[in-house]
Design an enzyme around this catalytic site. Sequence first.
Site, short mmCIF file in Angstrom:
data_model
loop_
_atom_site.label_atom_id
_atom_site.label_comp_id
_atom_site.label_asym_id
_atom_site.label_seq_id
_atom_site.Cartn_x
_atom_site.Cartn_y
_atom_site.Cartn_z
N GLY A 7 4.16 -5.57 5.64
CA GLY A 7 3.09 -5.05 4.82
C GLY A 7 3.46 -5.17 3.36
N GLN B 98 3.31 -3.23 -5.37
CA GLN B 98 4.61 -3.90 -5.25
C GLN B 98 4.64 -5.27 -5.92
OE1 GLN B 98 4.72 -3.08 -0.83
NE2 GLN B 98 6.91 -2.98 -1.29
N CYS C 81 11.95 -1.25 2.92
CA CYS C 81 10.89 -1.48 1.93
C CYS C 81 11.28 -2.71 1.11
CB CYS C 81 10.76 -0.25 1.04
SG CYS C 81 9.50 -0.41 -0.24
N LEU C 82 10.32 -3.61 0.90
CA LEU C 82 10.62 -4.82 0.12
C LEU C 82 10.99 -4.48 -1.33
CD1 LEU C 82 7.75 -7.15 1.43
CD2 LEU C 82 10.17 -7.24 2.06
N HIS D 70 2.79 3.66 5.10
CA HIS D 70 3.79 3.25 4.11
C HIS D 70 3.10 2.59 2.90
CE1 HIS D 70 7.91 1.33 3.23
NE2 HIS D 70 7.09 0.69 2.41
N GLU D 71 2.15 1.69 3.18
CA GLU D 71 1.47 0.96 2.08
C GLU D 71 0.55 1.88 1.29
OE1 GLU D 71 2.91 -1.60 1.50
OE2 GLU D 71 3.73 -2.05 3.47
N HIS E 65 2.48 3.67 -1.15
CA HIS E 65 2.76 2.88 -2.36
C HIS E 65 1.62 3.00 -3.36
CE1 HIS E 65 6.53 0.81 -1.83
NE2 HIS E 65 6.20 0.29 -0.66
ZN ZN Z 1 7.49 -0.47 0.74
#
Ligand code: ZN
Length: 211
Positions: A72, A77, A117-118, A159-160, A163
């Site tokens: 995702g 991000q 997480c990226l 999670h997204e 963000h």
């Molecule tokens: Zn993340």
Amino acid sequence: MSDRVDTDAQDADERELEAQLLERREAALAHVVKFGDPVLKSRASPISSFGPELRAEVERMVAIMRDGMGVGLAATQVGVLRRLLVFQAGPDGEPTALVNPEIEWLSDEEVLAEEGCLSLPGISVDVDRPLHARVRGRDAEGESIVIEASGLEARVLQHEIDHLDGVLILDRTSREQRKGALGALREGGTYSPPEVDDAGEGEFHEPRTDA
Ligand code: ZN
């Protein structure tokens, strides 16, 4: 003898492929905002216009997610404070874009699982989240959609959406794990939750995923 040569050639091909994938991942991750950037703590604004510009943004984000081997990605991000996310729960799933997502319902039943997480490379922590979620929003064309999600898909969506509200997994984990993760981030190291030796067997753990 020829078998061995074939196997060697195959190994070399696999190594080559792996090296290419890693290179592509590095290139994709270079576009992802990392921990420490204030944008990750900011709240994103709703999207009101749908058109080619939005579709292009979705395509760009899907490519970064795929090459970055994430499940995702939120617009936040990639440094864009607009309420847009893409996700793909599972390798066979279609990448899906969701605009102005709203959580409509969450199950009382929660599951503890390790999340990456990226935006926090090398870091994973345990996060408790509702197992099921119903999320309403629009697709890239502006059509209204409702997603009934469970398990990994429900986790990724939460999670997204976090963000988009400036919330990170560090804000959702235990105080000890947050401390450990912050220490690792400061020193450029890695962090993962301590192994549970005793009561670990009955515990349900999903595979780790970056989002
Ligand atoms: Zn993340």
